[in-house]
Design a protein around this motif. Structure first.
Motif, short mmCIF file in Angstrom:
data_model
loop_
_atom_site.label_atom_id
_atom_site.label_comp_id
_atom_site.label_asym_id
_atom_site.label_seq_id
_atom_site.Cartn_x
_atom_site.Cartn_y
_atom_site.Cartn_z
N GLU A 131 0.71 -1.53 0.17
CA GLU A 131 0.29 -0.20 -0.07
C GLU A 131 0.98 1.16 -0.45
O GLU A 131 1.97 1.02 0.59
CB GLU A 131 -0.68 0.38 1.54
CG GLU A 131 -1.68 -1.25 1.29
CD GLU A 131 -3.09 -1.11 0.27
OE1 GLU A 131 -2.97 0.30 0.31
OE2 GLU A 131 -4.25 -1.36 0.88
N SER A 132 0.06 2.76 -0.68
CA SER A 132 1.20 3.67 -0.52
C SER A 132 0.23 4.09 1.03
O SER A 132 -1.01 4.65 0.69
CB SER A 132 0.38 4.71 -1.69
OG SER A 132 1.38 3.88 -3.04
N VAL A 133 1.31 4.41 2.01
CA VAL A 133 0.54 5.04 2.88
C VAL A 133 1.76 6.21 3.65
O VAL A 133 2.74 6.10 3.33
CB VAL A 133 1.43 4.15 4.38
CG1 VAL A 133 0.01 4.35 5.37
CG2 VAL A 133 0.27 2.58 3.75
N ASN A 134 1.02 6.88 3.73
CA ASN A 134 1.80 8.48 4.23
C ASN A 134 2.91 7.75 5.27
O ASN A 134 2.14 7.03 6.51
CB ASN A 134 1.13 9.55 4.95
CG ASN A 134 0.19 10.41 3.64
OD1 ASN A 134 0.71 10.16 2.94
ND2 ASN A 134 -1.30 10.46 3.94
N GLY A 135 4.04 8.27 5.31
CA GLY A 135 5.04 7.89 6.49
C GLY A 135 6.23 6.52 6.23
O GLY A 135 6.66 6.33 6.52
N SER A 136 5.90 6.26 5.13
CA SER A 136 6.23 4.54 4.73
C SER A 136 6.71 5.18 2.93
O SER A 136 5.64 5.10 1.75
CB SER A 136 5.43 3.76 4.98
OG SER A 136 6.27 2.39 3.79
N SER A 137 7.73 5.53 2.50
CA SER A 137 8.46 5.71 0.97
C SER A 137 8.98 3.98 0.89
O SER A 137 8.87 3.47 2.00
CB SER A 137 9.60 7.05 1.61
OG SER A 137 10.93 6.46 2.28
N GLY A 138 9.20 4.55 -0.40
CA GLY A 138 10.26 3.08 -1.54
C GLY A 138 9.04 2.39 -2.45
O GLY A 138 7.90 3.48 -2.48
N ASP A 139 8.80 1.79 -2.91
CA ASP A 139 8.42 0.86 -3.66
C ASP A 139 8.28 -0.27 -4.21
O ASP A 139 9.42 -0.85 -4.22
CB ASP A 139 8.68 1.80 -5.86
CG ASP A 139 8.43 1.29 -6.38
OD1 ASP A 139 6.95 1.15 -6.71
OD2 ASP A 139 8.40 1.45 -7.63
N ALA A 140 7.15 -0.77 -4.03
CA ALA A 140 7.17 -2.17 -4.09
C ALA A 140 7.82 -3.48 -4.74
O ALA A 140 8.03 -4.57 -5.30
CB ALA A 140 6.05 -2.99 -3.81
N LYS A 141 7.73 -2.44 -6.36
CA LYS A 141 8.40 -3.04 -7.55
C LYS A 141 8.99 -3.21 -7.69
O LYS A 141 10.36 -4.21 -8.83
CB LYS A 141 7.38 -2.22 -9.00
CG LYS A 141 6.60 -1.95 -8.78
CD LYS A 141 6.03 -1.19 -10.44
CE LYS A 141 4.19 -0.96 -10.46
NZ LYS A 141 3.95 -2.10 -10.08
N THR A 142 10.32 -2.41 -7.26
CA THR A 142 11.98 -3.03 -6.95
C THR A 142 12.62 -3.49 -5.22
O THR A 142 13.97 -3.11 -5.64
CB THR A 142 12.17 -1.06 -6.70
OG1 THR A 142 11.97 -0.34 -6.76
CG2 THR A 142 12.17 -1.24 -8.14
N ALA A 143 11.35 -3.22 -4.69
CA ALA A 143 11.47 -3.58 -2.91
C ALA A 143 12.53 -5.01 -3.47
O ALA A 143 11.89 -5.99 -3.36
CB ALA A 143 10.65 -3.73 -2.18
N PRO A 144 14.03 -4.94 -2.42
CA PRO A 144 14.89 -6.35 -2.39
C PRO A 144 14.22 -7.33 -1.79
O PRO A 144 13.99 -8.94 -1.68
CB PRO A 144 16.48 -5.87 -1.57
CG PRO A 144 15.41 -4.46 -1.59
CD PRO A 144 14.66 -4.04 -1.57
#
Length: 319
Positions: free
Chosen positions: A155-168
């Protein structure tokens, strides 16, 4: 009269025992904890998703077919036993029937027809239940491990940065699933231990939160051995396999807290692999994600064992 001079027929004790057995069977069949409202479901929980009635219908249809076949077979057995028993006055051997082609064709063709009909309805419903055509509103990566569960909320949640598509941490999930992840989904997670309990029900296991009325896709991965993800009132379960990613989606339509468990014998503490599913309003669901951010549970936990090479080749050939 009987040989010992008694007028009592030797068949009476047998009839009495048969009556007692039938009475005991009737008591066992009726003195259960089910009410008349539960009986039509034939042991299944009350469905709580839009897809579950399809599974329930298949279950009921299979029972109806089995009962019809059973009544026919039992009827033929009893008919043969009662109407073709040896006469007390005639001791000759009855006529022997061999190579009756119509009967042999009947008991060959009828089972094939029964299995074919069951196969058709099973394949039809399975294809529909495993379809991922509809874009999900919510995606959850369910991670099974000995001996509990983790839930990655994509999910896109305020306070959490990053991208699930490229998350190791999510590299183990094939691209055919990650391409449906929302853009810029930093995500949050929740993990359980065998001692985790739901604060409302005190049932053991971690709690997975889901929004009512939203299509939820479960992406199933394992860190060690084969598990099975089963939410009881969803009437749907699927294996969680290391090196192979499974997925299915449902739309919860009833709020409440429901029980879930691992349905695959996965080791010595398999019985402790329990979890809970809490279905709430979409607003309460969003608040729960924000609460996880406040707890510092941002990003993702490792999804599990990466997909094997031969499995990638198989999927590329299929797709």
């Amino acid at each position: 009269m009987s040989p010992n001079g008694s007028d009592r027929s030797p068949r009476r004790p047998m009839r009495r025992k048969l009556l007692q057995a039938l009475t005991a069977g009737l008591v066992l069949a009726t003195a259960t904890g089910c009410t008349y409202k539960d009986f039509p479901r034939l042991g299944m929980p009350t469905p709580t998703t839009e897809e579950a009635p399809r599974i329930l219908s298949l279950w009921q249809g299979s029972w109806a077919a089995a009962l019809a076949v059973g009544v026919l077979v039992w009827g033929l057995i009893l008919w043969s036993a009662f109407f073709h028993r040896r006469s007390r006055t005639k001791i000759e051997v009855p006529p022997q029937t061999r190579y009756n082609l119509p009967i042999e064709a009947l008991y060959t063709v009828v089972p094939i027809l029964i299995v074919s009909v069951l196969f058709y309805f099973t394949a039809r419903d399975e294809s529909k239940l495993l379809s991922l055509d509809k874009k999900p509103d919510v995606t959850v990566n369910v991670v099974g491990f000995q001996w509990s569960w983790c839930f990655n909320y994509i999910e896109s949640v305020n306070g959490s940065s990053g991208d699930a598509k490229t998350a190791p941490e999510l590299n183990a999930i094939p691209e055919r699933f990650t391409k449906a992840f929302p853009a810029g989904a930093g995500g949050v997670y929740d993990c359980g231990v065998p001692g985790s309990r739901n604060p409302q029900t005190n049932n053991p296991g971690p709690t997975l939160w889901l929004p009512k009325g939203k299509t939820v896709r479960f992406v199933l991965t394992s860190r060690d051995v084969i598990h099975s993800f089963w939410v009881l009132p969803f009437l749907m379960k699927q294996d969680v396999i290391p090196g192979h990613t499974n997925a299915f989606q449902v739309t919860p339509n009833a709020e409440g807290t429901f029980r879930g468990k691992c349905a695959e014998l996965c080791g010595v503490d398999h019985s402790r692999m329990l979890f809970n599913v809490k279905v709430v309003s979409p607003e309460r669901y969003e608040q729960h994600l924000k609460d996880l951010v406040k707890k510092g549970q941002t990003g993702y936990v490792p999804a599990g064992i990466a997909q094997t090479g031969h499995e990638k080749n198989r999927e590329s050939n299929v797709l």
